[in-house]
Scaffold this motif. Structure first.
Motif, PDB file in Angstrom:
ATOM      1  N   MET A 273      55.419  23.324  25.279  1.00  0.00           N
ATOM      2  CA  MET A 273      55.893  23.132  25.049  1.00  0.00           C
ATOM      3  C   MET A 273      55.488  24.067  27.135  1.00  0.00           C
ATOM      4  N   SER A 274      55.986  23.718  27.780  1.00  0.00           N
ATOM      5  CA  SER A 274      55.386  24.549  29.407  1.00  0.00           C
ATOM      6  C   SER A 274      56.295  25.416  29.902  1.00  0.00           C
ATOM      7  N   THR A 275      55.663  25.746  31.158  1.00  0.00           N
ATOM      8  CA  THR A 275      56.503  27.517  31.024  1.00  0.00           C
ATOM      9  C   THR A 275      57.393  26.960  32.238  1.00  0.00           C
ATOM     10  N   ALA A 276      58.262  27.272  32.432  1.00  0.00           N
ATOM     11  CA  ALA A 276      58.650  26.874  34.540  1.00  0.00           C
ATOM     12  C   ALA A 276      57.822  27.934  35.445  1.00  0.00           C
ATOM     13  N   LEU A 277      57.601  27.433  36.337  1.00  0.00           N
ATOM     14  CA  LEU A 277      56.836  28.186  37.277  1.00  0.00           C
ATOM     15  C   LEU A 277      57.964  28.705  38.682  1.00  0.00           C
ATOM     16  N   ILE A 278      57.770  30.197  39.037  1.00  0.00           N
ATOM     17  CA  ILE A 278      58.796  29.857  40.374  1.00  0.00           C
ATOM     18  C   ILE A 278      57.613  30.780  41.248  1.00  0.00           C
ATOM     19  N   SER A 279      58.844  30.277  42.300  1.00  0.00           N
ATOM     20  CA  SER A 279      58.340  30.738  43.833  1.00  0.00           C
ATOM     21  C   SER A 279      57.415  32.177  43.611  1.00  0.00           C
ATOM     22  N   GLY A 280      57.050  33.049  45.200  1.00  0.00           N
ATOM     23  CA  GLY A 280      57.099  33.981  45.285  1.00  0.00           C
ATOM     24  C   GLY A 280      58.536  34.794  45.861  1.00  0.00           C
ATOM     25  N   ASP A 281      59.377  34.303  46.153  1.00  0.00           N
ATOM     26  CA  ASP A 281      60.723  34.719  46.997  1.00  0.00           C
ATOM     27  C   ASP A 281      61.554  34.805  46.125  1.00  0.00           C
ATOM     28  N   LEU A 282      61.689  34.264  44.742  1.00  0.00           N
ATOM     29  CA  LEU A 282      62.096  33.805  43.829  1.00  0.00           C
ATOM     30  C   LEU A 282      62.008  34.583  42.543  1.00  0.00           C
ATOM     31  N   ALA A 283      60.636  34.963  42.187  1.00  0.00           N
ATOM     32  CA  ALA A 283      59.856  36.484  41.493  1.00  0.00           C
ATOM     33  C   ALA A 283      60.493  37.908  42.200  1.00  0.00           C
ATOM     34  N   ALA A 284      60.310  37.292  43.574  1.00  0.00           N
ATOM     35  CA  ALA A 284      61.000  38.846  44.463  1.00  0.00           C
ATOM     36  C   ALA A 284      62.588  39.785  44.173  1.00  0.00           C
ATOM     37  N   ALA A 285      63.243  38.374  44.068  1.00  0.00           N
ATOM     38  CA  ALA A 285      64.609  38.084  43.725  1.00  0.00           C
ATOM     39  C   ALA A 285      64.605  39.290  42.814  1.00  0.00           C
ATOM     40  N   GLU A 286      63.649  38.335  41.514  1.00  0.00           N
ATOM     41  CA  GLU A 286      63.799  38.831  39.569  1.00  0.00           C
ATOM     42  C   GLU A 286      64.241  39.771  39.689  1.00  0.00           C
ATOM     43  N   VAL A 287      62.673  40.550  40.202  1.00  0.00           N
ATOM     44  CA  VAL A 287      62.637  42.141  40.015  1.00  0.00           C
ATOM     45  C   VAL A 287      62.409  43.331  40.917  1.00  0.00           C
ATOM     46  N   ALA A 288      63.992  42.452  42.194  1.00  0.00           N
ATOM     47  CA  ALA A 288      64.313  43.609  42.706  1.00  0.00           C
ATOM     48  C   ALA A 288      63.521  44.134  44.607  1.00  0.00           C
ATOM     49  N   VAL A 289      62.315  42.587  44.245  1.00  0.00           N
ATOM     50  CA  VAL A 289      61.510  43.821  45.509  1.00  0.00           C
ATOM     51  C   VAL A 289      61.161  42.607  45.915  1.00  0.00           C
ATOM     52  N   SER A 290      60.401  42.880  47.599  1.00  0.00           N
ATOM     53  CA  SER A 290      60.337  42.145  48.831  1.00  0.00           C
ATOM     54  C   SER A 290      59.375  41.394  48.246  1.00  0.00           C
ATOM     55  N   PRO A 291      59.552  39.848  48.885  1.00  0.00           N
ATOM     56  CA  PRO A 291      57.707  39.046  48.467  1.00  0.00           C
ATOM     57  C   PRO A 291      57.005  39.708  48.906  1.00  0.00           C
ATOM     58  N   ALA A 292      56.352  40.500  49.945  1.00  0.00           N
ATOM     59  CA  ALA A 292      55.444  41.585  50.218  1.00  0.00           C
ATOM     60  C   ALA A 292      55.138  42.493  48.852  1.00  0.00           C
TER      61      ALA A 292
END
Length: 62
Positions: free
Chosen positions: A1-20
């Motif tokens: 089973m492979s896990t989906a990978l997400i971009s840094g921008d989407l990762a930031a949005a998921e945890v409510a922080v900035s891409p920086a």
């Protein structure tokens, strides 16, 4: 089973922080990229959540 990978921008949005902040977590070793799409780093969502918990756990005592 492979896990989906997400971009840094989407990762930031998921945890409510900035891409920086995501880039800073990588620099500090809290988060490791799981892949690449061209020049963009990709992350596992569960790793992003784990990094957020680790960073916030460290701030509770501060």
């Amino acid at each position: 089973m492979s896990t989906a990978l997400i971009s840094g921008d989407l990762a930031a949005a998921e945890v409510a922080v900035s891409p920086a902040t995501i880039r800073k977590w990588v620099q500090l070793g809290h988060l490791t990229a799981a892949g690449r799409q061209g020049r963009r780093l990709l992350y596992r969502l569960e790793d992003v959540f784990a990094a957020e918990r680790a960073v916030h756990r460290g701030r509770v005592g501060s």
